[in-house]
Write a protein that holds these residues in place. Structure first.
Motif, PDB file in Angstrom:
ATOM      1  N   PHE A 106     -62.293 -45.285 107.375  1.00 50.00           N
ATOM      2  CA  PHE A 106     -62.399 -45.281 108.820  1.00 50.00           C
ATOM      3  C   PHE A 106     -62.222 -43.889 109.405  1.00 50.00           C
ATOM      4  CE2 PHE A 106     -61.347 -49.725 108.052  1.00 50.00           C
ATOM      5  CZ  PHE A 106     -62.156 -50.379 108.965  1.00 50.00           C
ATOM      6  N   ARG A 107     -63.168 -43.509 110.231  1.00 49.18           N
ATOM      7  CA  ARG A 107     -62.983 -42.371 111.125  1.00 49.18           C
ATOM      8  C   ARG A 107     -62.269 -42.884 112.366  1.00 49.18           C
ATOM      9  NH1 ARG A 107     -66.478 -37.842 110.430  1.00 49.18           N
ATOM     10  NH2 ARG A 107     -67.895 -38.088 108.661  1.00 49.18           N
ATOM     11  N   ALA A 110     -70.681 -44.308 111.754  1.00 48.67           N
ATOM     12  CA  ALA A 110     -69.364 -44.299 112.387  1.00 48.67           C
ATOM     13  C   ALA A 110     -69.172 -43.045 113.230  1.00 48.67           C
ATOM     14  CB  ALA A 110     -68.275 -44.394 111.315  1.00 48.67           C
ATOM     15  N   GLN A 111     -69.600 -41.913 112.710  1.00 48.16           N
ATOM     16  CA  GLN A 111     -69.460 -40.662 113.445  1.00 48.16           C
ATOM     17  C   GLN A 111     -70.286 -40.690 114.728  1.00 48.16           C
ATOM     18  OE1 GLN A 111     -70.509 -37.190 111.175  1.00 48.16           O
ATOM     19  NE2 GLN A 111     -69.604 -35.778 112.645  1.00 48.16           N
ATOM     20  N   GLY A 144     -58.418 -38.286 113.030  1.00 45.55           N
ATOM     21  CA  GLY A 144     -58.172 -38.377 111.607  1.00 45.55           C
ATOM     22  C   GLY A 144     -58.966 -39.476 110.920  1.00 45.55           C
ATOM     23  N   ARG A 145     -58.629 -39.698 109.658  1.00 46.60           N
ATOM     24  CA  ARG A 145     -59.293 -40.723 108.847  1.00 46.60           C
ATOM     25  C   ARG A 145     -58.245 -41.509 108.071  1.00 46.60           C
ATOM     26  NH1 ARG A 145     -64.830 -38.128 106.242  1.00 46.60           N
ATOM     27  NH2 ARG A 145     -65.331 -36.709 107.944  1.00 46.60           N
ATOM     28  N   VAL A 146     -58.539 -42.782 107.844  1.00 48.73           N
ATOM     29  CA  VAL A 146     -57.653 -43.631 107.040  1.00 48.73           C
ATOM     30  C   VAL A 146     -58.511 -44.527 106.159  1.00 48.73           C
ATOM     31  CG1 VAL A 146     -55.827 -43.639 108.787  1.00 48.73           C
ATOM     32  CG2 VAL A 146     -57.525 -45.483 108.760  1.00 48.73           C
ATOM     33  N   VAL A 165     -59.331 -46.420 118.191  1.00 49.20           N
ATOM     34  CA  VAL A 165     -60.329 -47.196 117.462  1.00 49.20           C
ATOM     35  C   VAL A 165     -60.541 -46.578 116.085  1.00 49.20           C
ATOM     36  CG1 VAL A 165     -61.500 -47.815 119.615  1.00 49.20           C
ATOM     37  CG2 VAL A 165     -62.330 -45.869 118.284  1.00 49.20           C
ATOM     38  N   GLY A 166     -60.988 -47.420 115.163  1.00 48.69           N
ATOM     39  CA  GLY A 166     -61.405 -46.951 113.855  1.00 48.69           C
ATOM     40  C   GLY A 166     -62.818 -47.414 113.579  1.00 48.69           C
ATOM     41  N   ALA A 167     -63.665 -46.527 113.060  1.00 52.53           N
ATOM     42  CA  ALA A 167     -65.065 -46.862 112.797  1.00 52.53           C
ATOM     43  C   ALA A 167     -65.422 -46.525 111.354  1.00 52.53           C
ATOM     44  CB  ALA A 167     -65.985 -46.118 113.753  1.00 52.53           C
ATOM     45  N   ALA A 168     -66.110 -47.457 110.703  1.00 58.75           N
ATOM     46  CA  ALA A 168     -66.508 -47.281 109.304  1.00 58.75           C
ATOM     47  C   ALA A 168     -68.000 -47.515 109.152  1.00 58.75           C
ATOM     48  CB  ALA A 168     -65.737 -48.246 108.407  1.00 58.75           C
TER      49      ALA A 168
END
Length: 213
Positions: free
Chosen positions: A205-206, A34-35, A47-49, A70-73
């Motif tokens: 998620f990042r 994800a990073q 941030g992160r969730v 966007v959110g990436a996991a």
């Protein structure tokens, strides 16, 4: 490529994530964390969730038309990118370079019945179609997955001239929801990545704000 996934495996989407399925973009990228994905997209960290639902109303300013939230996991060997009301995963100019040396699969739907499915492979667009019009396909291998598409729930046969399309038919909403599930099924079959309600609820998620130009 998995062979047993059906629409029934994604019935939970409409039941538990109706707000997502109304307007979303899901992208799976093989071989990146994800990073690394966010870095490749030149995304500003945001941030992160935990859980897909936390991506729904970001507390970050993404006004205008030049950036998307966007959110990436991290998954097993893949990165999952989720966008509410986004479309970054559909953009050839971004996804084609990202896919060099790897597989990228994305599918998209918006509130106006616009939808897209994309399979990128090693810098080429292997398959693209609009789920509402799956008979009209393009890409370098547009007919490679006809069996999988039909089994997922897409109508791949070109309608006879004069046939009435989906527009204006009763039950359009139900048809559209079925095609959304079919997109998840086909992505599952291509990537072998099974998305589940447990994963959607627990994924870390990042978040990032990514430029689109």
């Amino acid at each position: 490529m998995t062979e047993t996934t059906t629409a029934a495996d994604y019935a939970w989407l409409e039941e538990r994530y109706e707000s997502l399925t109304e307007a979303y973009c899901i992208t799976l990228v093989r071989g990146l964390t994800a990073q690394e994905l966010l870095r490749n997209l030149k995304a500003e960290p945001a941030g992160r969730v935990t859980g897909v639902e936390e991506l729904y109303e970001p507390s970050y300013d993404v006004s205008g038309h030049s950036r998307l939230f966007v959110g990436a996991a991290d998954l097993d060997g893949w990165a999952l990118m989720v966008e509410y009301n986004g479309y970054l995963g559909t953009l050839d100019e971004i996804m084609l370079p990202l896919s060099r040396g790897r597989t990228v699969v994305s599918h998209f739907r918006n509130i106006n019945a616009v939808d897209h499915f994309n399979w990128f492979e090693d810098g080429t667009l292997r398959l693209h179609f609009e789920p509402l019009f799956a008979h009209a396909r393009d890409g370098s291998h547009p007919d490679e997955l006809l069996t999988e598409m039909r089994e997922a729930g897409f109508d791949t046969v070109e309608p006879d001239e004069g046939d009435e399309g989906l527009d204006g038919d009763e039950g359009d909403d139900q048809d559209f929801e079925a095609l959304t599930a079919a997109s998840f099924v086909l992505a599952d079959r291509i990537t072998g990545v099974r998305l589940t309600p447990e994963l959607f609820a627990s994924a870390e998620f990042r978040c990032g704000i990514a430029p689109i130009s």
